[in-house]
Each structure stands twice: as C-alpha cells, then as structure tokens.
Design a protein around this motif. Structure first.
Motif, PDB file in Angstrom:
ATOM      1  N   LEU A  95      21.632  36.794  44.437  1.00  0.00           N
ATOM      2  CA  LEU A  95      22.286  37.350  43.246  1.00  0.00           C
ATOM      3  C   LEU A  95      22.963  38.682  43.560  1.00  0.00           C
ATOM      4  N   PHE A  96      22.317  39.504  44.357  1.00  0.00           N
ATOM      5  CA  PHE A  96      22.896  40.811  44.696  1.00  0.00           C
ATOM      6  C   PHE A  96      24.209  40.646  45.472  1.00  0.00           C
ATOM      7  N   LEU A  97      24.198  39.734  46.444  1.00  0.00           N
ATOM      8  CA  LEU A  97      25.418  39.498  47.218  1.00  0.00           C
ATOM      9  C   LEU A  97      26.531  38.950  46.335  1.00  0.00           C
ATOM     10  N   GLU A  98      26.159  38.054  45.399  1.00  0.00           N
ATOM     11  CA  GLU A  98      27.156  37.508  44.477  1.00  0.00           C
ATOM     12  C   GLU A  98      27.784  38.622  43.646  1.00  0.00           C
ATOM     13  N   THR A  99      26.949  39.518  43.121  1.00  0.00           N
ATOM     14  CA  THR A  99      27.493  40.608  42.291  1.00  0.00           C
ATOM     15  C   THR A  99      28.363  41.548  43.125  1.00  0.00           C
ATOM     16  N   GLN A 100      27.966  41.778  44.374  1.00  0.00           N
ATOM     17  CA  GLN A 100      28.775  42.631  45.230  1.00  0.00           C
ATOM     18  C   GLN A 100      30.146  42.009  45.499  1.00  0.00           C
ATOM     19  N   MET A 101      30.146  40.695  45.733  1.00  0.00           N
ATOM     20  CA  MET A 101      31.415  40.008  45.963  1.00  0.00           C
ATOM     21  C   MET A 101      32.297  40.072  44.720  1.00  0.00           C
ATOM     22  N   ARG A 102      31.698  39.873  43.551  1.00  0.00           N
ATOM     23  CA  ARG A 102      32.491  39.906  42.314  1.00  0.00           C
ATOM     24  C   ARG A 102      33.016  41.314  42.044  1.00  0.00           C
ATOM     25  N   LYS A 103      32.169  42.314  42.329  1.00  0.00           N
ATOM     26  CA  LYS A 103      32.611  43.700  42.145  1.00  0.00           C
ATOM     27  C   LYS A 103      33.809  44.003  43.039  1.00  0.00           C
ATOM     28  N   MET A 104      33.731  43.508  44.284  1.00  0.00           N
ATOM     29  CA  MET A 104      34.832  43.740  45.213  1.00  0.00           C
ATOM     30  C   MET A 104      36.115  43.071  44.731  1.00  0.00           C
ATOM     31  N   GLN A 105      35.981  41.842  44.203  1.00  0.00           N
ATOM     32  CA  GLN A 105      37.155  41.130  43.685  1.00  0.00           C
ATOM     33  C   GLN A 105      37.731  41.856  42.477  1.00  0.00           C
ATOM     34  N   LEU A 106      36.850  42.386  41.620  1.00  0.00           N
ATOM     35  CA  LEU A 106      37.334  43.114  40.442  1.00  0.00           C
ATOM     36  C   LEU A 106      38.048  44.393  40.852  1.00  0.00           C
ATOM     37  N   GLU A 107      37.506  45.096  41.849  1.00  0.00           N
ATOM     38  CA  GLU A 107      38.143  46.325  42.309  1.00  0.00           C
ATOM     39  C   GLU A 107      39.522  46.046  42.893  1.00  0.00           C
ATOM     40  N   LYS A 108      39.720  44.844  43.445  1.00  0.00           N
ATOM     41  CA  LYS A 108      41.015  44.465  43.994  1.00  0.00           C
ATOM     42  C   LYS A 108      41.915  43.815  42.935  1.00  0.00           C
ATOM     43  N   SER A 109      41.348  43.720  41.691  1.00  0.00           N
ATOM     44  CA  SER A 109      42.087  43.076  40.593  1.00  0.00           C
ATOM     45  C   SER A 109      42.460  41.640  40.935  1.00  0.00           C
ATOM     46  N   ASN A 110      41.593  40.987  41.715  1.00  0.00           N
ATOM     47  CA  ASN A 110      41.838  39.594  42.096  1.00  0.00           C
ATOM     48  C   ASN A 110      41.210  38.677  41.052  1.00  0.00           C
ATOM     49  N   MET A 111      41.899  38.497  39.932  1.00  0.00           N
ATOM     50  CA  MET A 111      41.347  37.692  38.835  1.00  0.00           C
ATOM     51  C   MET A 111      41.347  36.203  39.161  1.00  0.00           C
ATOM     52  N   GLU A 112      42.114  35.822  40.195  1.00  0.00           N
ATOM     53  CA  GLU A 112      42.126  34.418  40.590  1.00  0.00           C
ATOM     54  C   GLU A 112      40.729  33.971  41.041  1.00  0.00           C
ATOM     55  N   ALA A 113      39.936  34.945  41.548  1.00  0.00           N
ATOM     56  CA  ALA A 113      38.571  34.617  41.970  1.00  0.00           C
ATOM     57  C   ALA A 113      37.682  34.245  40.792  1.00  0.00           C
ATOM     58  N   PHE A 114      38.194  34.442  39.552  1.00  0.00           N
ATOM     59  CA  PHE A 114      37.379  34.171  38.365  1.00  0.00           C
ATOM     60  C   PHE A 114      38.019  33.111  37.478  1.00  0.00           C
ATOM     61  N   ASN A 115      38.775  32.197  38.096  1.00  0.00           N
ATOM     62  CA  ASN A 115      39.330  31.112  37.275  1.00  0.00           C
ATOM     63  C   ASN A 115      38.199  30.212  36.793  1.00  0.00           C
ATOM     64  N   GLU A 116      38.516  29.291  35.927  1.00  0.00           N
ATOM     65  CA  GLU A 116      37.481  28.501  35.242  1.00  0.00           C
ATOM     66  C   GLU A 116      36.596  27.737  36.214  1.00  0.00           C
ATOM     67  N   GLU A 117      37.214  27.101  37.214  1.00  0.00           N
ATOM     68  CA  GLU A 117      36.436  26.301  38.157  1.00  0.00           C
ATOM     69  C   GLU A 117      35.484  27.167  38.971  1.00  0.00           C
ATOM     70  N   LYS A 118      35.993  28.292  39.489  1.00  0.00           N
ATOM     71  CA  LYS A 118      35.151  29.184  40.299  1.00  0.00           C
ATOM     72  C   LYS A 118      34.081  29.851  39.445  1.00  0.00           C
ATOM     73  N   LEU A 119      34.432  30.176  38.222  1.00  0.00           N
ATOM     74  CA  LEU A 119      33.453  30.797  37.336  1.00  0.00           C
ATOM     75  C   LEU A 119      32.301  29.856  37.029  1.00  0.00           C
ATOM     76  N   GLN A 120      32.622  28.578  36.845  1.00  0.00           N
ATOM     77  CA  GLN A 120      31.569  27.596  36.583  1.00  0.00           C
ATOM     78  C   GLN A 120      30.613  27.487  37.785  1.00  0.00           C
ATOM     79  N   ARG A 121      31.174  27.528  39.003  1.00  0.00           N
ATOM     80  CA  ARG A 121      30.328  27.468  40.197  1.00  0.00           C
ATOM     81  C   ARG A 121      29.444  28.717  40.299  1.00  0.00           C
TER      82      ARG A 121
END
Length: 386
Positions: free
Chosen positions: A180-206
């Motif tokens: 869980l910690f690694l997942e949150t770190q990865m998401r934080k990094m994507q958010l800091e890069k404004s990479n919203m594509e990493a949070f599309n519906e399919e990826k978010l469901q996974r």
C-alpha cells in the motif's frame, strides 16, 4: 484414620498368650499390631506389609527367631526393619550375642519389663515416623522441583512463541502495508507530474482492487488473532441458524474460483444432496474457506475436490488436494497454533487450521486430516445435525 496413616508392628511368638500379653503392652490408637505364631506366617505378613518394628521370640518350633531374622536380612524388602528379640532363656546361653550377630537392634529377656518395652517400642515407632516424614518431604520437594522445571520450560516455550508470534505478525502486516505504501508513493509521484492518465477508469479500478486485496489480507490477519484470543479465553461465540450446506458450498466455490484460476487450477464440487442443519453459517464458511485456501496453496496447481456426504447423524464435507501431502509427524502439529506443515515459511500465521478445528469442535463436530506423504491430503469436517 486411614490404614496408611497407622504404624504397623509385627510380633511373632508360638504361644498365643505371649502374643496377647505383648499386644496389650505395645498397642496404641495410631498402631496396628500384626501377630504371627510361626516364622512361616511372619514371612507372609512381611511380604504384604511395611513394618516399623518386628519383635521375634527366639525359641519357636520349626523356624526359630534367629532363622527368621537371617531371612529378613537377606531380602531387600525386609532388611531395613528393626528386629528386637525376646527370650525366656537364661543369659548364660548367650542368645543376646547371637541375636546381635543376626542384625537385631535389641534383646529382651522374659519376664518383660513393661515400661522398658513400651519405651523401646516408642523409640522405634518415632524413628520410623520421622524417617517416613523426611521421605515424604523429600518426595514433595522433588515433585515441586519437577513442577517448577516444567513451569520454567513452559514459560520459556511461551516466551519463544510470543517472540515468534510478534515477529510473524510484524512480517505479515509489513507485506500488505509495504504494498500500500509503494502504491501511494507511485500515485503521489504521478499527481506531482500531473499525469492524470495514470488515473483513468481502467487503471483506477485495478488500483482499487489491489488496495482491497491488501486491506482484506490485514483484516484476515487481525480476525485470526481476535479468534485465537476468544478461543483461549473461552469467549468464542457460536450463533446457530438453519443452514443448507449444499448452497453454502456452491457459493464458496464460486467465490474462490478466481483465486483457483490464479493458482492455475480449479475446484470441483460434488454436493448434490440437500443437507440442512442448525449451525453458525458464518463460522462454517470460515472453516471451509480456510481448508480450500490451504488446498489451493499447497495443492501443487492440481485440481481440488470438495465433496458433501451425509448420514442421519452428521454431514461431512471433504476437501481433497493432490499436493505433496502431510507427513505423519506433521498431521497432529498442523492443528496447533502458529504451526504449518513441514515449514515455518509461507503466508499467514499458522492459525487457520487451529481456529478451524476449534470452530468444528464448538459445533460438537470434528476436523481431521487423512494424508499419505506424496499423495495429497483430505481434510474432513463433520458437523452433527443435533
């Protein structure tokens, strides 16, 4: 007063009147005086009882007192018994010297001095009682020492189990928490890069599915620890309701089909007969899920079979895998807490089978295993209808 609390004395004389007189002199409330009119009768009594003192007449037909004393000194059971000789013969015959040679502790001449006889018998009885009390105290001390040693061993075992338990808990919790910690770190990094594509519906469901699995893993771990605490404190609750096992098994097998597929195998179910009973549905489901999870984990990727059978007394659910099986030495151990078959490594705390058996027994039933090493294992859950 119980017989074992009496002190036993033996008097031997071929004349009944002498026995009667001596008995009157030495008898007391805390004593039992046994009488024999011959050496042969005395030997029979000596083999049956433990005496504090033996008073022997020297001159008797057949076996005399000296011969009886020699036999007593030659036998382990009787050689420790103090012997006092009694004789009406004159001192000039030197019987006293011969008596001491045969191991006597004293020699009395007739007519007896009543006060002297009482005093001497009291001394030997007192010595015997003191010796027995010392023996009892030594035995009590030895028993206490053994109990203390056993307590120390058990305490050390409990401390080791506690340490092992804390280590296993830390390890088992660390795995999902790290994920869980690694997942949150990865998401934080994507958010800091404004990479919203990493949070599309399919990826978010996974993401949500992965998070759910890790959280469920921690919940199961905590639930197992709570169940063990309830079992050991006698507070495990069973809430029986009308339960149909065939439907329950179909639902469980369906729910675990994805887990079976991930393990590269499948679960077959043979449960066509309706078997209804009054059981705690949640707890029965907990037992069967545990058995199936173990079968998928240790089944070597081969099919797992679940069978339901019933007779007028009980319903029986069998979960059979085709893995390596369980050695005879492990078949008892696996039902103990914090134990696993053949290894200390692997997922979980080793609580599942322990909890499952306790839950089965709480229903008045049983959980057993039948396995030949190298040929898989079959776990059988029996649940009585009443």
């Amino acid at each position: 007063m119980y017989a074992e609390n009496f002190t036993k004395l033996l008097i031997v004389d071929d004349l009944p009147e002498n026995l009667m007189a001596l008995n009157e002199i030495i008898k007391q409330k805390d004593r039992i005086v046994y009488q024999a009119t011959s050496g042969e009768d005395a030997l029979m009594l000596l083999l049956q009882h433990e005496f504090a003192l033996a008073i022997l007449d020297v001159t008797m037909p057949g076996m005399d007192g000296f011969e009886l004393a020699e036999l007593m000194r030659g036998t382990e059971r009787t050689r420790h018994i103090p012997i006092v000789f009694v004789s009406a013969a004159g001192k000039e015959l030197n019987y006293a010297f011969k008596g001491y040679e045969t191991g006597a502790v004293d020699f009395l001449h007739k007519p007896l001095d009543i006060a002297a006889v009482k005093s001497k018998v009291n001394v030997f009885v007192s010595l015997y009682q003191q010796r027995n009390e010392v023996k009892r105290q030594v035995e009590a001390l030895e028993k206490s020492r053994q109990e203390l040693h056993a307590t120390q061993v058990e305490l050390q075992r409990s401390l080791r189990m506690r340490d092992d338990f804390m280590s296993m808990v830390a390890h088992e919790l660390r795995t999902p928490l790290n994920t869980l910690f690694l997942e949150t770190q990865m998401r934080k990094m994507q958010l800091e890069k404004s990479n919203m594509e990493a949070f599309n519906e399919e990826k978010l469901q996974r993401m949500v599915a992965r998070d759910g699995r890790q959280i469920q893993s921690m919940i199961r771990l905590i639930d197992d620890m709570v169940d063990v605490s309830r079992i050991r404190s006698g507070k495990l609750s069973i809430r029986p309701i009308e339960t149909e096992l065939s439907d329950l098994l179909q639902r469980i097998v369906s729910d675990l089909s994805h887990q079976a597929a991930a393990a590269g195998t499948d679960i077959t179910l043979d449960a066509n007969k309706i078997s209804s009973g009054t059981w705690d549905e949640f707890r029965v489901e907990q037992i069967i899920i545990n058995l199936l999870t173990n079968a998928l984990r240790y089944g070597g990727g081969k099919p797992v079979k679940v069978m339901l059978e019933a007779n007028p007394v009980y319903a029986e659910v069998t979960v059979r895998d085709q893995g390596n099986g369980i050695t005879a030495a492990d078949q008892h151990r696996i039902f103990e807490p914090f134990e696993r078959a053949g290894t200390k490594t692997g997922a979980g705390l080793g609580l599942g089978l322990y909890i499952a058996r306790q839950l089965a027994e709480a229903h008045g039933g049983s959980l057993t295993v039948d396995s030949t090493y190298g040929e898989g294992a079959a776990f059988r859950l029996r649940l009585p209808f009443q």
